[in-house]
Design a protein around this motif. Structure first.
Motif, mmCIF file in Angstrom:
data_model
loop_
_atom_site.group_PDB
_atom_site.id
_atom_site.type_symbol
_atom_site.label_atom_id
_atom_site.label_comp_id
_atom_site.label_asym_id
_atom_site.label_seq_id
_atom_site.Cartn_x
_atom_site.Cartn_y
_atom_site.Cartn_z
ATOM 1 N N UNK A 115 11.136 -50.521 -14.084
ATOM 2 C CA UNK A 115 12.302 -49.714 -13.720
ATOM 3 C C UNK A 115 11.799 -48.403 -13.115
ATOM 4 N N UNK A 116 12.005 -48.177 -11.798
ATOM 5 C CA UNK A 116 11.523 -46.943 -11.183
ATOM 6 C C UNK A 116 12.160 -45.693 -11.802
ATOM 7 N N UNK A 117 11.409 -44.635 -11.783
ATOM 8 C CA UNK A 117 11.840 -43.370 -12.380
ATOM 9 C C UNK A 117 13.223 -42.930 -11.889
ATOM 10 N N UNK A 118 14.084 -42.576 -12.835
ATOM 11 C CA UNK A 118 15.362 -41.968 -12.524
ATOM 12 C C UNK A 118 16.467 -42.920 -12.107
ATOM 13 N N UNK A 119 16.157 -44.206 -11.867
ATOM 14 C CA UNK A 119 17.188 -45.138 -11.419
ATOM 15 C C UNK A 119 17.931 -45.746 -12.615
ATOM 16 N N UNK A 120 19.219 -45.964 -12.431
ATOM 17 C CA UNK A 120 20.046 -46.578 -13.472
ATOM 18 C C UNK A 120 19.582 -48.009 -13.712
ATOM 19 N N UNK A 121 19.423 -48.379 -14.982
ATOM 20 C CA UNK A 121 18.972 -49.732 -15.304
ATOM 21 C C UNK A 121 19.555 -50.187 -16.636
ATOM 22 N N UNK A 122 19.390 -51.472 -16.951
ATOM 23 C CA UNK A 122 19.970 -52.052 -18.157
ATOM 24 C C UNK A 122 19.123 -53.222 -18.613
ATOM 25 N N UNK A 123 19.339 -53.642 -19.877
ATOM 26 C CA UNK A 123 18.713 -54.847 -20.441
ATOM 27 C C UNK A 123 19.747 -55.534 -21.319
ATOM 28 N N UNK A 133 5.947 -45.643 -20.707
ATOM 29 C CA UNK A 133 6.462 -44.606 -19.816
ATOM 30 C C UNK A 133 5.325 -43.671 -19.400
ATOM 31 N N UNK A 134 5.390 -43.154 -18.186
ATOM 32 C CA UNK A 134 4.401 -42.171 -17.759
ATOM 33 C C UNK A 134 4.905 -40.754 -18.026
ATOM 34 N N UNK A 135 5.388 -40.553 -19.247
ATOM 35 C CA UNK A 135 5.813 -39.241 -19.725
ATOM 36 C C UNK A 135 5.722 -39.224 -21.237
ATOM 37 N N UNK A 141 14.593 -63.725 -24.424
ATOM 38 C CA UNK A 141 14.857 -63.674 -22.992
ATOM 39 C C UNK A 141 15.827 -62.543 -22.703
ATOM 40 N N UNK A 142 15.565 -61.770 -21.645
ATOM 41 C CA UNK A 142 16.403 -60.634 -21.292
ATOM 42 C C UNK A 142 16.843 -60.712 -19.825
ATOM 43 N N UNK A 143 18.095 -60.374 -19.580
ATOM 44 C CA UNK A 143 18.580 -60.143 -18.218
ATOM 45 C C UNK A 143 18.427 -58.648 -17.948
ATOM 46 N N UNK A 144 17.617 -58.287 -16.954
ATOM 47 C CA UNK A 144 17.335 -56.879 -16.684
ATOM 48 C C UNK A 144 17.628 -56.569 -15.224
ATOM 49 N N UNK A 145 17.850 -55.296 -14.935
ATOM 50 C CA UNK A 145 18.086 -54.912 -13.556
ATOM 51 C C UNK A 145 18.182 -53.417 -13.395
ATOM 52 N N UNK A 146 17.993 -52.957 -12.150
ATOM 53 C CA UNK A 146 18.185 -51.541 -11.830
ATOM 54 C C UNK A 146 18.947 -51.423 -10.518
ATOM 55 N N UNK A 147 19.517 -50.240 -10.282
ATOM 56 C CA UNK A 147 20.306 -49.970 -9.087
ATOM 57 C C UNK A 147 19.626 -48.900 -8.251
ATOM 58 N N UNK A 162 16.014 -42.737 -17.120
ATOM 59 C CA UNK A 162 14.980 -41.894 -17.708
ATOM 60 C C UNK A 162 14.578 -40.893 -16.615
ATOM 61 N N UNK A 163 15.086 -39.665 -16.697
ATOM 62 C CA UNK A 163 14.874 -38.719 -15.593
ATOM 63 C C UNK A 163 13.436 -38.290 -15.375
ATOM 64 N N UNK A 164 12.578 -38.482 -16.396
ATOM 65 C CA UNK A 164 11.211 -37.978 -16.269
ATOM 66 C C UNK A 164 10.144 -39.071 -16.215
ATOM 67 N N UNK A 165 10.543 -40.346 -16.100
ATOM 68 C CA UNK A 165 9.502 -41.384 -16.167
ATOM 69 C C UNK A 165 9.921 -42.700 -15.536
ATOM 70 N N UNK A 166 8.919 -43.396 -15.001
ATOM 71 C CA UNK A 166 9.031 -44.814 -14.667
ATOM 72 C C UNK A 166 8.815 -45.599 -15.958
ATOM 73 N N UNK A 167 9.488 -46.743 -16.098
ATOM 74 C CA UNK A 167 9.377 -47.572 -17.295
ATOM 75 C C UNK A 167 8.872 -48.958 -16.910
ATOM 76 N N UNK A 168 7.917 -49.474 -17.674
ATOM 77 C CA UNK A 168 7.461 -50.843 -17.495
ATOM 78 C C UNK A 168 7.688 -51.586 -18.807
ATOM 79 N N UNK A 169 8.398 -52.709 -18.720
ATOM 80 C CA UNK A 169 8.841 -53.457 -19.901
ATOM 81 C C UNK A 169 8.021 -54.734 -20.062
ATOM 82 N N UNK A 170 7.611 -54.988 -21.307
ATOM 83 C CA UNK A 170 6.919 -56.225 -21.653
ATOM 84 C C UNK A 170 7.742 -56.925 -22.725
#
Length: 218
Positions: free
Chosen positions: A129-137, A151-153, A104-110, A91-99
Motif C-alpha cells: 500500500x503506497x504511502x498516504x493512499x486510502x486502502x482496506x483489507x 512500515x518505513x516509519x 485469505x484477504x481481499x485488499x486494495x488501494x485507491x 497511513x500519512x507517514x509510511x508505505x505499508x507492505x503486508x504479509x
C-alpha cells in the motif's frame, strides 16, 4: 521519503519526557536496557470478538518498542474474524507492505486518479500500500485470517476515513458532511452515533498504555 535519518547509533525514546520533538527525546544512555528493543505482542492472535468490524491491530511501533526511535521502521499484526474488515484508512507517514500469515484477504488501494488497485491474497503472499493512499483489507473467508505489516516509519499514523469524518472532535459540521456525501442531516447524525467513540473502551486502552509505560520505567 521516510522518517529522518538518525544522527547517532541509537536514541531510545523517553516516553515519559515532556520535551516536544519531531519524534521523542532520547533516554540517558545509562538507563537503556534490552527491554527497550524487545516486544512479544505480535506472537499472540488479537481478540476480534468485541470489535465493531471484526478486526484488531496490534502495533509494534516506537510507543511499544522505544528503541525504534529514529530508526524509521515498525510492524503491526492485524487479526481478522471471518468476514472481518479493516475499513478504508491511510497511513500519512509510511508505505505499508503486508504479509499474510493465515487465511485469505481481499485488499486494495485507491490512487489520486480514483483508480482502485485490488487483489485477493492468501497465506505467504505480499501486497504493498503506497504511502498516504486510502486502502482496506477484508477477510471474505469463513475462517480467521491474520497478517503482518511493515512500515518505513517508527510511527506511521492511521486515519480511518469514516471515523475521521464522522467522529472527529470537535466534530466536522453537519452541513459540510451533508453536502459532501449528498445525504440528509438525519443520515449524518445516524452515522455519527454509530461511530461515536466508546468511552469505556477508550479508558481501557489508555489504562493499558499507562501500565505498559510504568513497567518500562521501573
Amino acid at each position: 521519503m521516510n522518517d529522518p535519518d538518525l544522527l547517532q547509533d541509537i536514541c531510545v525514546a523517553d516516553l515519559s519526557s515532556n520535551v516536544k520533538l519531531n519524534g521523542f527525546a532520547c533516554k540517558p544512555a545509562a538507563s537503556i536496557t534490552d527491554a527497550d528493543f524487545f516486544f512479544r505482542g505480535l506472537a499472540v492472535p488479537g481478540a476480534t470478538t468485541n470489535t465493531t468490524t471484526g478486526y484488531l491491530v496490534t502495533a509494534a511501533n516506537v510507543e511499544k518498542i522505544p528503541g525504534l526511535n529514529t530508526l524509521g521502521v515498525s510492524f503491526s499484526r492485524v487479526d481478522f474474524a471471518p468476514g472481518g474488515l479493516n475499513p478504508p484508512h491511510t497511513h500519512p507517514r509510511a508505505t505499508e507492505i503486508v504479509f499474510v500469515l493465515d487465511g485469505t484477504l481481499d485488499v486494495g488501494f485507491l490512487t489520486t486518479a480514483n483508480r482502485m488497485v485490488a487483489k485477493t491474497i492468501t497465506k505467504g503472499d505480499v501486497f504493498v500500500f503506497p504511502r498516504g493512499l486510502v486502502h482496506f483489507q477484508k477477510n471474505s473467508g469463513a475462517v480467521p485470517a491474520a497478517s503482518i505489516s511493515a512500515f518505513n516509519s517508527q510511527l506511521p499514523g492511521t486515519q480511518s476515513i469514516a471515523i475521521t469524518l464522522f467522529a472527529a472532535s470537535p466534530p466536522v459540521p453537519d452541513h459540510v458532511l451533508t453536502e459532501a456525501f449528498q445525504i440528509g442531516t438525519k443520515e449524518v447524525e445516524k452515522i455519527k452515533s454509530r461511530l461515536a467513540p466508546k468511552k469505556a473502551a477508550e479508558e481501557a486502552l489508555n489504562s493499558q498504555y499507562q501500565q505498559e509505560k510504568e513497567k518500562r520505567h521501573k
